[in-house]
Structures are given as structure tokens and as C-alpha cells.
Write a protein that holds these residues in place. Structure first.
Motif, short mmCIF file in Angstrom:
data_model
loop_
_atom_site.label_atom_id
_atom_site.label_comp_id
_atom_site.label_asym_id
_atom_site.label_seq_id
_atom_site.Cartn_x
_atom_site.Cartn_y
_atom_site.Cartn_z
N UNK A 248 119.01 104.75 43.01
CA UNK A 248 120.00 105.22 42.04
C UNK A 248 121.24 104.33 42.03
N UNK A 249 121.62 103.83 43.17
CA UNK A 249 122.81 102.96 43.24
C UNK A 249 122.60 101.71 42.41
N UNK A 255 123.46 99.60 34.93
CA UNK A 255 123.97 100.17 33.69
C UNK A 255 125.46 99.87 33.51
N UNK A 256 126.20 99.82 34.61
CA UNK A 256 127.63 99.50 34.53
C UNK A 256 127.82 98.08 33.98
N UNK A 263 133.30 98.79 27.93
CA UNK A 263 134.38 99.29 28.79
C UNK A 263 135.58 98.35 28.73
N UNK A 264 135.32 97.05 28.80
CA UNK A 264 136.40 96.07 28.77
C UNK A 264 137.08 96.03 27.42
N UNK A 293 124.87 109.48 30.35
CA UNK A 293 126.11 109.73 31.10
C UNK A 293 127.14 108.63 30.80
N UNK A 294 126.70 107.38 30.86
CA UNK A 294 127.61 106.27 30.55
C UNK A 294 128.08 106.35 29.10
#
Length: 383
Positions: A248-249, A255-256, A263-264, A293-294
Motif C-alpha cells: 500500500x505504501x 499515485x502521489x 497538486x503543484x 481518494x486522491x
């Protein structure tokens, strides 16, 4: 006993008529005492007492009658005492003789009643278990039960018929939804393609271009809605059953990186605190879960906002700032529920909830410290 005491006084009178003083036999458990008095007054009294039984050499409970009579021409106070012991023993024996058979009969009746009730209700318990185990998504039909009672037999027949009808209706609705969703994809793709071509042409005026842009947005939203509904159908029908060990990590970090540009672009601060956690789950569902979620924490955030992600062996937490205050926790996971400012389909959180239900996770929402927080508990029964 009072009646017997009166009879003893009559015996005393009869004996006095012959010039004798009456004394009871030893086996009668009676004591008659005579006491001279100045004169006779017509009075009698009954009472309970304790006395020493000279025959049995022990103290016993007794009943006495005290009266005054003239015996052999002299006034006497006569005290007749009758022991209660034998009568009490008789009462005890009679009670035991009655109670023991009654208790035995009661125990036998209870045992027979229990056996009969178990025999009668055992099929009913099986009927309840079959109702509980019945799953509309499984291929197995509802299991019928042999019922000894006519009313239960009728109930079983109704349940068999009802379950068959429900399953048939459900399969028809499921088939219709799947076919409708698939059939809608082709015309939507054609419409999007035609709108793309028209937007790229130079023959349209300004107003026509703006109208086409609105149409393009509407069809894009319809496409997303159709895809979401199709995904929900697959999840509801348990069609995504692949299971594997997933880190999961690593998936969250991947995904990040994938969403980093968005995001930026919006100047959102991303803070992560991730432990190395692996879980056995459906890779497809997990991928959809993290994607949603993201997408949710970015779409419903504001420029310059914040996203916090934490992961440990028990839970995964996504928290984000947003324009709105706390949402209704009772309705937030309902299909098509959304706030007035949202431009989404209202199915994103429903998909999250459905995935968590399928994977036996628990999805919770809370609003604390100006952060909308979504928490997924991997083992809710242990927490």
C-alpha cells in the motif's frame, strides 16, 4: 386440634361423674393437669405453647385448652395440652407424598415439552439460517426446508417463491444495467469525437463555439457518470475478485507522483506519513480506491490548501482542507449526494464505500481542525 381438646374435656366430665380424675393413656401425647381454685368461673381459652413431653422426654410444640369445672364437688382449673409434633409430621409426609409425584410429573412434562418444541422449532431455526445465508449475488438458490408444521410449511413455500422472484428480478435489472451502460459508451464516444472535430474547425462563430464547449462538458460528465455506474455494477456483482498481496505504501507514493502535477498547479501542500504496509486484496479495487481518494482530496480542496495522508497497519487516513464545513456523515456516502458547489457525479464516495464494504473495511468520515478526514479501518472488529 381444638375439637379434640373439647372432647378431652368431655372425658374429664364423664370421669368426674364417676368420682374419678381422668388421665390420658401414655401413647396419646396428651397431658391433663388439675389445679384447685376458689370458685368456678365459666371461661375457656385456647393457645399455642411449648411443653415437656414426659413420655418422649423432649420439649414439643403443643396446643392447650384451659377451662374451669366442678369435679367431684370441688372447683378445678383443667389444662389439657395436646402435642402438635405428630400432626406436623403427618402434614410433612402428606406434602411430600403430594409434592414428589407432582414435581416428578412437572419435570417429565418439561422434558417432553422441550423435546417436542426442539423438534418443532428446529426446522424453523434452519429456515432462519437459510434466510440469513441467502445472497442475491450468489448462484445458489434459496434452500428449502422440510417443515413438520403446516404454517411453517406455508412460510417456507412463500420464501422459496419470493426468493426465486427476487433473484429473477435482480438478474434482469443487473443485465439491463450492464447492457445499458455498455450500449451508452458507443454513442457517447461518437458524440465526443464529433464535438472534438467541430471545436477544432474554424467555421464556427463565438456563440456556436461556447455552445459546443457546454455540450462537450455535458457529454464528458455523462461519460464519467456512465463509467461510474458501470463500475458500481461490477462492484455490486462482485465481478472484481482478483486477490493478491499489494504494498500500500508503494501504491500511494506512485499515485502521489501521478497526481503531483495537479497538486503543484494548485499550490496544495502534501504531507505524508506512511508505514510499510502490505495487504491481501483485489488490486483493481485497491487501485480504484486510492485513485478516488486522491481525486476527492484534490477536487474538493482550494488553491493553497493542504492534504495529509497517513498509513499504518490498522488504518489509512486521507485529510484535506476545503471550501465547505462539515458534511452530513449520514448522507455523504449515498449515491448522487453532493453539495451545491460540486461539479462531480456524486458517485465517487459511493464507490469508495462500496469497495470498502466488499473488502470488509470500514470507511468513516469526520471533520476536525478544518480538515475533511476519511479513515479506512482495515480490521474494524479489532479496533
Amino acid at each position: 386440634m381444638d375439637h379434640d381438646l373439647v372432647e378431652e374435656i368431655m372425658e374429664v366430665k364423664e370421669y368426674s361423674a364417676e368420682g374419678k380424675f381422668y388421665q390420658p393413656h401414655e401413647f396419646e401425647d396428651l397431658v391433663v393437669q388439675y389445679k384447685k381454685i376458689p370458685k368456678v368461673t365459666p371461661s375457656s381459652s385456647y393457645a399455642d405453647t411449648l411443653f415437656y413431653n414426659p413420655v418422649k422426654h423432649r420439649r414439643e410444640t403443643a396446643r392447650y385448652l384451659k377451662t374451669e369445672l366442678a369435679l367431684v364437688g370441688q372447683p378445678y382449673q383443667i389444662l389439657v395440652i395436646a402435642s402438635k409434633f405428630e400432626r406436623q409430621e403427618q402434614i410433612k409426609n402428606i406434602c411430600l407424598i403430594i409434592l414428589i409425584p407432582v414435581m416428578l410429573l412437572f419435570a417429565i412434562v418439561l422434558l417432553i415439552n422441550r423435546i417436542l418444541l426442539k423438534k418443532i422449532w428446529s426446522p424453523f431455526s434452519q429456515l432462519l439460517n437459510n434466510i440469513t445465508a441467502f445472497n442475491i449475488n450468489h448462484e445458489e438458490p434459496y434452500k428449502s426446508v422440510e417443515m413438520p408444521v403446516e404454517e411453517f410449511r406455508q412460510l417456507n413455500e412463500v420464501l422459496v417463491e419470493l426468493s426465486g422472484k427476487v433473484k429473477s428480478d435482480y438478474n434482469e435489472i443487473k443485465l439491463f444495467t450492464e447492457n445499458a451502460s455498455h450500449e451508452m459508451m458507443t454513442p457517447l464516444a461518437v458524440i465526443n469525437s464529433k464535438l472534438d472535430n467541430m471545436l477544432q474547425s474554424n467555421v464556427l462563430g463565438k456563440e456556436d463555439g461556447e455552445t459546443l464547449v457546454e455540450l462537450y462538458k455535458a457529454t464528458s460528465r455523462l461519460t464519467k457518470l456512465n463509467q461510474s455506474l458501470l463500475l458500481l455494477v461490477k462492484i455490486d456483482n462482485n465481478l472484481l475478485q482478483d486477490t493478491e498481496e499489494a504494498n500500500l505504501k508503494l501504491l500511494i507514493e506512485e499515485k502521489a507522483t501521478y497526481f503531483q502535477e495537479l497538486i503543484t498547479e494548485r499550490n496544495i501542500t502534501l504531507e505524508t506519513k506512511l508505514e510499510d504496509v502490505s495487504i491481501s486484496t483485489s488490486r483493481q479495487l485497491l487501485d480504484i480506491l486510492i485513485n478516488n481518494l486522491f481525486s476527492n482530496v484534490i477536487r474538493h480542496n482550494y488553491d493553497g490548501g493542504k492534504i495529509e495522508i497517513s498509513l499504518d497497519v490498522d488504518k489509512l487516513v486521507f485529510a484535506n482542507t476545503g471550501h465547505n464545513k462539515a458534511l452530513d456523515p449520514e448522507k455523504i456516502f449515498d449515491r448522487f449526494y453532493k453539495d451545491n458547489t460540486s461539479e462531480g457525479t456524486g458517485l465517487g464516495l459511493s464507490i469508495l464505500k462500496q469497495i470498502c464494504n466488499r473488502q470488509h473495511y470500514q470507511l468513516n468520515y469526520s471533520y476536525e481542525h478544518d480538515l475533511h478526514t476519511f479513515t479506512i479501518l482495515f480490521n474494524p472488529k479489532l479496533i
